[in-house]
Design a protein around this motif. Structure first.
Motif, PDB file in Angstrom:
ATOM      1  N   VAL A   1     -35.519  20.315 -10.198  1.00  0.00           N
ATOM      2  CA  VAL A   1     -34.460  20.510  -9.192  1.00  0.00           C
ATOM      3  C   VAL A   1     -33.549  19.285  -9.177  1.00  0.00           C
ATOM      4  CG1 VAL A   1     -34.014  20.761  -6.710  1.00  0.00           C
ATOM      5  CG2 VAL A   1     -35.963  21.935  -7.752  1.00  0.00           C
ATOM      6  N   VAL A   2     -32.242  19.499  -9.356  1.00  0.00           N
ATOM      7  CA  VAL A   2     -31.314  18.361  -9.281  1.00  0.00           C
ATOM      8  C   VAL A   2     -30.219  18.676  -8.273  1.00  0.00           C
ATOM      9  CG1 VAL A   2     -29.949  16.704 -10.605  1.00  0.00           C
ATOM     10  CG2 VAL A   2     -31.689  18.050 -11.757  1.00  0.00           C
TER      11      VAL A   2
ATOM     12  N   GLU B   1     -26.105  26.968  -3.407  1.00  0.00           N
ATOM     13  CA  GLU B   1     -25.290  26.299  -2.399  1.00  0.00           C
ATOM     14  C   GLU B   1     -26.105  25.105  -1.897  1.00  0.00           C
ATOM     15  OE1 GLU B   1     -24.252  27.409   2.279  1.00  0.00           O
ATOM     16  OE2 GLU B   1     -25.657  28.598   1.114  1.00  0.00           O
ATOM     17  N   ARG B   2     -25.472  23.949  -1.754  1.00  0.00           N
ATOM     18  CA  ARG B   2     -26.202  22.783  -1.248  1.00  0.00           C
ATOM     19  C   ARG B   2     -26.093  22.753   0.267  1.00  0.00           C
ATOM     20  NH1 ARG B   2     -25.039  16.487  -2.843  1.00  0.00           N
ATOM     21  NH2 ARG B   2     -26.248  15.629  -1.113  1.00  0.00           N
ATOM     22  N   ILE B   3     -27.226  22.826   0.946  1.00  0.00           N
ATOM     23  CA  ILE B   3     -27.196  22.846   2.418  1.00  0.00           C
ATOM     24  C   ILE B   3     -27.632  21.481   2.961  1.00  0.00           C
ATOM     25  CG2 ILE B   3     -27.465  25.342   2.675  1.00  0.00           C
ATOM     26  CD1 ILE B   3     -30.461  24.878   3.143  1.00  0.00           C
TER      27      ILE B   3
ATOM     28  N   VAL C   1     -18.849  18.445 -10.337  1.00  0.00           N
ATOM     29  CA  VAL C   1     -18.876  19.514 -11.350  1.00  0.00           C
ATOM     30  C   VAL C   1     -19.502  18.974 -12.630  1.00  0.00           C
ATOM     31  CG1 VAL C   1     -17.403  20.966 -12.807  1.00  0.00           C
ATOM     32  CG2 VAL C   1     -16.925  20.780 -10.352  1.00  0.00           C
ATOM     33  N   ASN C   2     -19.060  17.770 -13.030  1.00  0.00           N
ATOM     34  CA  ASN C   2     -19.550  17.180 -14.282  1.00  0.00           C
ATOM     35  C   ASN C   2     -21.055  17.034 -14.307  1.00  0.00           C
ATOM     36  OD1 ASN C   2     -17.800  16.812 -16.250  1.00  0.00           O
ATOM     37  ND2 ASN C   2     -17.157  14.727 -15.652  1.00  0.00           N
TER      38      ASN C   2
ATOM     39  N   GLY D   1     -18.974  21.719  -7.526  1.00  0.00           N
ATOM     40  CA  GLY D   1     -20.016  20.787  -7.969  1.00  0.00           C
ATOM     41  C   GLY D   1     -20.994  20.396  -6.876  1.00  0.00           C
ATOM     42  N   TYR D   2     -20.697  20.786  -5.623  1.00  0.00           N
ATOM     43  CA  TYR D   2     -21.599  20.452  -4.510  1.00  0.00           C
ATOM     44  C   TYR D   2     -22.690  21.522  -4.479  1.00  0.00           C
ATOM     45  CZ  TYR D   2     -22.892  18.405  -0.025  1.00  0.00           C
ATOM     46  OH  TYR D   2     -23.567  17.767   0.993  1.00  0.00           O
ATOM     47  N   CYS D   3     -23.701  21.323  -5.314  1.00  0.00           N
ATOM     48  CA  CYS D   3     -24.673  22.403  -5.529  1.00  0.00           C
ATOM     49  C   CYS D   3     -26.018  21.833  -5.945  1.00  0.00           C
ATOM     50  CB  CYS D   3     -24.145  23.350  -6.604  1.00  0.00           C
ATOM     51  SG  CYS D   3     -24.023  22.575  -8.221  1.00  0.00           S
ATOM     52  N   VAL D   4     -26.988  22.724  -6.127  1.00  0.00           N
ATOM     53  CA  VAL D   4     -28.306  22.310  -6.593  1.00  0.00           C
ATOM     54  C   VAL D   4     -28.633  23.154  -7.822  1.00  0.00           C
ATOM     55  CG1 VAL D   4     -30.721  22.019  -5.939  1.00  0.00           C
ATOM     56  CG2 VAL D   4     -28.945  21.791  -4.208  1.00  0.00           C
TER      57      VAL D   4
END
Ligand code: AMP
Ligand code: GLY
Length: 420
Positions: free
Chosen positions: A153-154, A186-188, A159-160, A138-141
């Motif tokens: 863009v969020v 991938e969230r950087i 995950v939810n 869930g750590y994503c964009v």
């Protein structure tokens, strides 16, 4: 030279102001423009995305070149249409503007050319999206592929949340066609900076850097906006990082676009995250930033018309672009409610006393004249107050003095632009 500038926001006000200072400019026309621009250029009420209307205007005024401000006319192919009429334009072609118009194109392009960026997965169905979201915990964009007025863009933590956003775009058509496909990235982490280069298709030169303040409220709280303020140069960058970004991101992009048959001409805006593994591309835009232009152009110490001429004649090689040593900040005054719902047509205080001030510019972002010739608000972002000074502290003091003096009760602004 006869010049037509397309657009009517704070960015175009700053562009037109720079062009108007050039001894090469004979006639300056802006469409649709705004009341701030009207003070020094002729404005015509033609929408930026009215491609036939803009082409006709360019022909009528015998434009030597057209400077296209916003992304929509670029993505719609205004440059290509102008070229068919024999009119030069500053900005990329429809195909080259895909770098901004399609996030998937841009990510696949960077991958083909080894340009540093976050990992990503292209998804057209929710099942694939869910799998990727779970893989990233869930750590994503979550990103809509197409243009979604900066709202596509969020950045997610769970995950939810990510699944809800992906479902909204893919299944519930939140952004219509622009959300037919999405990217799960991938969230950087790191510090962000906006880097502006100008390219003639073969080579490029840096034209400024800035840091945008995207969140609506102080301390980076609240929803993402188009930008509530900016400072230049970007504090996250230095000469060595600028060189790295130029060599590893800007030039491979220019060479890559040329080698794929879509030479990139115009402003290339790289949204960069400076991570502990070096600078990575968050996104490309095919035009100047708003409000970054309001701090980048006031620092430019080279004639903008000359830069455009050299770009159009594919002669940028060896062009020296100079900057004043001072820093700049801009503070945006927005309508209450922005970036959500807000009222338009609210009367603004008189801005006359802020004309002709040195090292201060009041750029109009969303303003118009009503039927009684009152200056009223006409957008989410209404004004953008730029100041120049020897250091950011001095800039802040000057800009906020004006913001407070304007004292528009129906608007709000961030108090921490440039606070270090
Ligand atoms: P964009 O509209 O692409 O500029 O994205 C809006 C904001 O989302 C950026 O300014 C970043 O703060 C954030 N963002 C976009 N992509 C990523 C990513 N892969 N990792 C972390 N943050 C991101
Ligand atoms: N300020 C961000 C942009 O112009 O896209």
């Amino acid at each position: 030279m006869n010049i037509l500038v397309i657009g009517g926001g704070g960015r175009e006000h700053a562009i037109a102001a720079s062009l108007s200072k050039s001894p090469l400019t004979k006639k300056l026309v802006v469409a649709p423009g705004n009341p701030g621009i009207e003070m020094f250029a002729q404005c015509y009420p033609i929408a930026a995305d009215d491609i036939p209307g803009q082409c006709k205007l360019a022909k009528d005024i015998r434009a030597d070149f057209v400077f296209i401000g916003p992304e929509i006319p670029l993505v719609l192919g205004l440059k290509d249409e102008l070229l068919k009429l024999g009119i030069s334009a500053f900005g990329p072609s429809k195909k080259a503007a895909q770098l901004e118009g399609s996030k998937t194109f841009s990510r696949e392009f960077c991958k083909r050319h080894n340009i540093p960026q976050p990992e990503f997965k292209y998804c057209t169905d929710i099942k694939t999206a869910k799998k990727q979201i779970e893989l990233l915990n869930g750590y994503c964009v979550v990103k809509a592929d197409g243009l979604a007025a900066g709202k596509g863009v969020v950045v997610c933590d769970t995950v939810n949340h990510a699944i809800i956003e992906a479902t909204e775009i893919l299944e519930n058509n939140k952004f219509g066609e622009a959300g037919k496909s999405i990217l799960i990235e991938e969230r950087i982490n790191g510090i962000e900076a906006s880097v502006f280069a100008v390219s003639d298709g073969d080579t490029a030169v840096l034209i400024g850097t800035a840091q945008d303040h995207k969140r609506a409220y102080d301390n980076d709280q609240g929803p993402n906006t188009g930008g509530m303020g900016a400072i230049s140069p970007a504090p996250a960058l230095n000469q060595s990082l600028n060189r790295e970004i130029f060599n590893d991101i800007i030039m491979p992009t220019v060479h890559g676009m040329k080698s794929e048959g879509n030479p990139y001409e115009g402003i290339l805006y790289a949204g960069i995250m400076v991570t502990d593994k070096g600078p990575k591309v968050i996104e490309f835009n095919c035009r100047f930033g708003d409000p970054e232009t309001q701090v980048v152009l006031p620092r430019l110490n080279t004639d903008l018309v000359k830069i455009v001429q050299k770009t159009i004649s594919k002669n940028l090689k060896n062009m020296a672009v100079n900057f004043i040593p001072q820093k700049a900040i801009t503070v945006v005054i927005a309508s209450n409610g922005y970036p959500g719902e807000f009222e338009k047509g609210i009367v603004l205080p008189s801005l006359n006393e802020f004309k002709n001030k040195t090292e201060i510019s009041v750029f109009h972002s969303g303003t118009k004249k009503d039927e009684n010739e009152n200056l009223v608000s006409n957008g989410g972002r209404v004004l953008s107050i730029t100041s120049i000074g020897d250091n950011i502290q001095e800039c802040r003091q000057k800009a906020y003095n004006i913001v407070e003096a304007i004292n528009w009760k129906q608007g709000f602004y961030r108090k921490d632009i440039g606070k270090l």
